[in-house]
Design a protein around this motif. Structure first.
Motif, PDB file in Angstrom:
ATOM      1  N   GLU A  74     -21.257  57.030 -16.505  1.00  0.00           N
ATOM      2  CA  GLU A  74     -22.516  57.208 -16.111  1.00  0.00           C
ATOM      3  C   GLU A  74     -23.138  58.287 -16.612  1.00  0.00           C
ATOM      4  O   GLU A  74     -24.387  58.485 -16.727  1.00  0.00           O
ATOM      5  N   VAL A  75     -22.584  59.312 -17.092  1.00  0.00           N
ATOM      6  CA  VAL A  75     -23.078  60.535 -17.964  1.00  0.00           C
ATOM      7  C   VAL A  75     -23.703  60.079 -19.244  1.00  0.00           C
ATOM      8  O   VAL A  75     -24.710  60.426 -19.689  1.00  0.00           O
ATOM      9  N   LEU A  76     -22.857  59.419 -19.990  1.00  0.00           N
ATOM     10  CA  LEU A  76     -23.037  58.788 -21.355  1.00  0.00           C
ATOM     11  C   LEU A  76     -24.232  57.919 -21.067  1.00  0.00           C
ATOM     12  O   LEU A  76     -25.142  57.943 -22.114  1.00  0.00           O
ATOM     13  N   ASP A  77     -24.181  57.278 -20.169  1.00  0.00           N
ATOM     14  CA  ASP A  77     -25.566  56.292 -19.713  1.00  0.00           C
ATOM     15  C   ASP A  77     -26.997  57.068 -19.902  1.00  0.00           C
ATOM     16  O   ASP A  77     -27.817  56.533 -20.424  1.00  0.00           O
ATOM     17  N   LYS A 134     -27.660  58.115 -23.395  1.00  0.00           N
ATOM     18  CA  LYS A 134     -28.139  57.075 -24.233  1.00  0.00           C
ATOM     19  C   LYS A 134     -29.714  56.764 -23.899  1.00  0.00           C
ATOM     20  O   LYS A 134     -30.346  56.571 -24.990  1.00  0.00           O
ATOM     21  N   GLN A 135     -29.959  56.937 -22.803  1.00  0.00           N
ATOM     22  CA  GLN A 135     -31.547  56.559 -22.371  1.00  0.00           C
ATOM     23  C   GLN A 135     -32.364  57.656 -22.912  1.00  0.00           C
ATOM     24  O   GLN A 135     -33.164  57.261 -23.575  1.00  0.00           O
ATOM     25  N   GLY A 167     -36.253  58.750 -27.792  1.00  0.00           N
ATOM     26  CA  GLY A 167     -36.512  59.863 -29.009  1.00  0.00           C
ATOM     27  C   GLY A 167     -36.385  61.224 -28.819  1.00  0.00           C
ATOM     28  O   GLY A 167     -36.883  62.105 -29.384  1.00  0.00           O
ATOM     29  N   MET A 168     -35.591  61.699 -27.695  1.00  0.00           N
ATOM     30  CA  MET A 168     -35.286  63.134 -27.749  1.00  0.00           C
ATOM     31  C   MET A 168     -34.158  63.622 -28.997  1.00  0.00           C
ATOM     32  O   MET A 168     -33.305  62.822 -29.240  1.00  0.00           O
ATOM     33  N   VAL A 219     -24.695  55.719 -30.849  1.00  0.00           N
ATOM     34  CA  VAL A 219     -26.013  56.375 -30.221  1.00  0.00           C
ATOM     35  C   VAL A 219     -26.502  57.293 -31.522  1.00  0.00           C
ATOM     36  O   VAL A 219     -27.367  57.553 -31.875  1.00  0.00           O
ATOM     37  N   ALA A 220     -25.529  57.720 -32.298  1.00  0.00           N
ATOM     38  CA  ALA A 220     -25.688  58.900 -33.401  1.00  0.00           C
ATOM     39  C   ALA A 220     -26.483  58.063 -34.383  1.00  0.00           C
ATOM     40  O   ALA A 220     -26.261  57.034 -34.884  1.00  0.00           O
ATOM     41  N   ASP A 221     -27.356  58.903 -34.981  1.00  0.00           N
ATOM     42  CA  ASP A 221     -28.312  58.815 -36.210  1.00  0.00           C
ATOM     43  C   ASP A 221     -27.326  59.219 -37.352  1.00  0.00           C
ATOM     44  O   ASP A 221     -27.254  58.706 -38.371  1.00  0.00           O
ATOM     45  N   ARG A 222     -26.665  60.424 -37.155  1.00  0.00           N
ATOM     46  CA  ARG A 222     -25.742  61.124 -37.987  1.00  0.00           C
ATOM     47  C   ARG A 222     -24.442  61.551 -37.440  1.00  0.00           C
ATOM     48  O   ARG A 222     -24.609  62.301 -36.258  1.00  0.00           O
TER      49      ARG A 222
END
Length: 247
Positions: free
Chosen positions: A181-184, A187-188, A193-194, A209-212
């Motif tokens: 529930e925290v990871l969701d 992810k949001q 774009g945060m 989720v990571a770009d890098r």
């Protein structure tokens, strides 16, 4: 994702115990606006120290941290003004136990951003609704589960309208069934774009989720790259060894 750099770290060192313990040994990294950077590595590798140096919760021994072109390691800089731009979520929720959830969320915006009570409460309620906890606004932290408290800690940081969110192992103190529930919520935020820097042991989150991904060990950045590069094609033997143990 744009390419402009929001945080620039150069030759960062952090020593403890009069220099006997070198937690960071010359770390250099850039965080771009809108980027999700996940920092992984074994316990004691310097991940949390690196994160805490980004908003000077730890004062670097050497090196510089530049945020939006301002060297915040310069003693003349008003660090509190820059901290307002960075939301921080810790392992433990750090909610004030004697205040309601709504009061926990509106205190800093009213004091630091000089927001009117009605405006601060409107923003807080909108954020609580977003994470499915609007009905808990008048509850106290002791009446919430660990996962609920951590979701509150995230939206409390968002009440300050930060430009960057820093997460220091935000799920490590939670029961396994509350982690999702925290990871969701995180992810949001990433989808919206945060800019986020996340220290975590959640490899699935990092991959998704990571770009890098930055892999640290013994105070150094050993390797960094896309999730695909780090998880599926790691180049460094130390990275390969670590991932064999955790995946």
């Amino acid at each position: 994702m744009t390419t402009d750099i929001i945080i620039s770290v150069r030759d960062l060192e952090k020593h403890f115990d009069e220099g006997k313990l070198k937690a960071l040994r010359g770390v250099t990294a850039d965080i771009k606006r809108g980027e999700v950077v996940v920092v992984i590595g074994p316990s004691g590798s310097g991940k949390s120290t690196f994160l805490r140096c980004l908003n000077l919760l730890e004062t670097p021994t050497k090196g510089t941290v530049t945020v939006e072109g301002v060297n915040i390691t310069d003693p003349k800089v008003n660090i509190n003004k820059h901290r307002e731009k960075m939301g921080m979520v810790f392992q433990h929720f750090n909610l004030f136990p004697h205040m309601t959830i709504l009061r926990n969320m509106t205190l800093a915006p009213m004091k630091l951003l000089k927001k009117k009570k009605a405006d601060a409460e409107e923003k807080a309620m909108a954020l609580l609704k977003r994470v499915g906890l609007a009905d808990r606004a008048n509850a106290y932290p002791s009446q919430l589960s660990g996962g609920q408290k951590q979701r509150i800690a995230i939206v409390r940081a968002l009440c300050m309208e930060p430009q960057v969110m820093l997460f220091d192992e935000p799920t490590s103190a939670l029961d396994p069934e509350m982690v999702g529930e925290v990871l969701d919520v995180m992810k949001q935020l990433a989808m919206e774009g945060m800019t986020m820097v996340v220290v975590t042991h959640e490899m699935g989150f990092a991959r998704e989720v990571a770009d890098r991904v930055i892999f640290m060990d013994e105070g150094h950045i050993i390797e960094e790259g896309t999730p695909d590069e780090i998880f599926d094609h790691p180049q460094q033997p130390r990275t390969q060894d670590f991932l064999r143990k955790v995946l």
